[in-house]
Design an enzyme around this catalytic site. Structure first.
Site, PDB file in Angstrom:
ATOM      1  N   GLU A  52      48.429  47.832  29.846  1.00  0.00           N
ATOM      2  CA  GLU A  52      48.180  48.864  29.606  1.00  0.00           C
ATOM      3  C   GLU A  52      48.262  49.450  31.111  1.00  0.00           C
ATOM      4  OE1 GLU A  52      47.908  51.237  27.896  1.00  0.00           O
ATOM      5  OE2 GLU A  52      46.916  50.746  26.218  1.00  0.00           O
ATOM      6  N   VAL A  58      44.973  41.346  48.044  1.00  0.00           N
ATOM      7  CA  VAL A  58      44.628  39.526  48.538  1.00  0.00           C
ATOM      8  C   VAL A  58      43.833  40.001  49.243  1.00  0.00           C
ATOM      9  CG1 VAL A  58      45.438  38.496  50.122  1.00  0.00           C
ATOM     10  CG2 VAL A  58      47.145  38.920  49.163  1.00  0.00           C
ATOM     11  N   LYS A  67      32.913  34.500  52.007  1.00  0.00           N
ATOM     12  CA  LYS A  67      33.597  33.237  50.441  1.00  0.00           C
ATOM     13  C   LYS A  67      33.035  32.082  50.950  1.00  0.00           C
ATOM     14  CE  LYS A  67      35.127  32.808  46.332  1.00  0.00           C
ATOM     15  NZ  LYS A  67      35.477  32.625  45.042  1.00  0.00           N
ATOM     16  N   LYS A 126      28.929  36.081  29.753  1.00  0.00           N
ATOM     17  CA  LYS A 126      28.552  35.841  30.918  1.00  0.00           C
ATOM     18  C   LYS A 126      26.296  35.794  30.631  1.00  0.00           C
ATOM     19  CE  LYS A 126      31.093  35.518  35.570  1.00  0.00           C
ATOM     20  NZ  LYS A 126      31.697  35.595  36.781  1.00  0.00           N
ATOM     21  N   GLU A 153      44.735  33.858  41.276  1.00  0.00           N
ATOM     22  CA  GLU A 153      43.641  34.093  39.745  1.00  0.00           C
ATOM     23  C   GLU A 153      43.974  35.265  39.211  1.00  0.00           C
ATOM     24  OE1 GLU A 153      38.736  34.672  39.607  1.00  0.00           O
ATOM     25  OE2 GLU A 153      40.277  36.141  40.645  1.00  0.00           O
ATOM     26  N   ALA A 165      32.892  46.246  33.898  1.00  0.00           N
ATOM     27  CA  ALA A 165      32.665  45.282  35.208  1.00  0.00           C
ATOM     28  C   ALA A 165      32.685  46.478  36.072  1.00  0.00           C
ATOM     29  CB  ALA A 165      34.460  44.615  34.774  1.00  0.00           C
ATOM     30  N   GLU A 168      29.065  48.095  36.470  1.00  0.00           N
ATOM     31  CA  GLU A 168      27.955  46.566  36.809  1.00  0.00           C
ATOM     32  C   GLU A 168      28.769  46.528  38.195  1.00  0.00           C
ATOM     33  OE1 GLU A 168      27.182  42.743  37.729  1.00  0.00           O
ATOM     34  OE2 GLU A 168      29.403  43.870  37.442  1.00  0.00           O
ATOM     35  N   HIS A 169      30.012  46.249  38.898  1.00  0.00           N
ATOM     36  CA  HIS A 169      29.865  46.182  40.386  1.00  0.00           C
ATOM     37  C   HIS A 169      28.972  47.407  40.865  1.00  0.00           C
ATOM     38  CE1 HIS A 169      31.757  45.216  43.908  1.00  0.00           C
ATOM     39  NE2 HIS A 169      32.613  46.906  43.841  1.00  0.00           N
TER      40      HIS A 169
END
Length: 246
Positions: A52, A58, A67, A126, A153, A165, A168-169
């Site tokens: 879809e 990056v 991170k 999760k 990824e 998602a 939630e973010h």
């Protein structure tokens, strides 16, 4: 002499940093090309396109550093290359759960794509309810003086999973990760509801596909026998007697 050496070292560092970030951009371009080829093939050849929407990014240098510091890794390019596998990321959105696994299998079959890791948060969501299929793949890129194998990824999820998602973010960003307990409970319930919707839509999709296959089979038989719709719908014993005469 020392000053000139320092300048040269800075130039070399800048070149390495540029190469480092470019390598992930090139790997992203390679994977996007592969996915776009699949999209084009489905669009022009097959009746149904499971893809879809596709988005990619990056990770920014600031995001990479945050991170690395959060995970406690060594602050060096070699350490970052070894420890951080989501610098280049692609998200593929599908209509149905079965599409997720179909696309995953297609990517795994590509000869120059190596699967480093697969995390199935659909079969095993999760604790907060998050669902998605995560692949870490490695792809070769060819630069002027070297070949590098770069990780990318890939997240594959349904529209419902992606909507959850995203919501939630936004909530975690708004509350700076200190989300009230009742909202966490409602988010978990919403994830369960989204999962139920996905499963229901999957059943409808399979049923519609089965009906379409029966109709196609019926049309093929009509063409083969050379009879019209009204005749084809006669009782079986009459149809058999007619086709024997033919």
């Amino acid at each position: 002499m020392s000053e000139s050496m320092d300048i040269q070292e800075l130039k070399n560092l800048k070149t390495e940093l540029t190469r480092f970030m470019m390598a992930y951009k090139f790997a992203l371009d390679e994977m996007n090309t592969k996915i776009n080829i699949l999209k084009e093939e489905f669009h022009y050849i097959h009746d149904y396109n499971p893809i879809e929407h596709v988005s990619s990014r990056v990770k920014s240098p600031d995001g990479i550093l945050k991170k690395v510091m959060r995970k406690g890794h060594e602050l060096s390019l070699s350490s970052i290359r070894e420890q951080v596998k989501d610098i280049a990321g692609i998200r593929i959105t599908c209509s149905f759960i079965s599409d997720i696994y179909e696309i995953s299998e297609m990517l795994k079959k590509q000869k120059d794509v190596k699967i480093l890791n697969c995390k199935d948060y659909i079969q095993n969501p999760k604790p907060n309810g998050y669902q998605s299929l995560h692949l870490i793949v490695e792809i070769p890129i060819f630069m002027s003086d070297r070949e590098e194998h770069i990780p990318v990824e890939i997240q594959i999820r349904t529209i419902a999973m992606d909507f959850w998602a995203s919501l939630e973010h936004k909530i975690f960003y708004k509350y700076n990760k200190a989300v009230p307990g009742h909202l966490l409970t409602e988010l978990k319930e919403a994830a369960i509801t989204a999962g139920e919707l996905d499963r229901k839509m999957e059943r409808l999709h399979k049923e519609m596909t089965a009906i379409k296959e029966l109709e196609n089979e019926k049309t093929s038989k009509q063409l083969f026998l050379g009879i019209d719709e009204e005749t084809f719908n006669l009782p079986t014993y009459l149809l058999e007697s007619l086709t024997k005469k033919v």
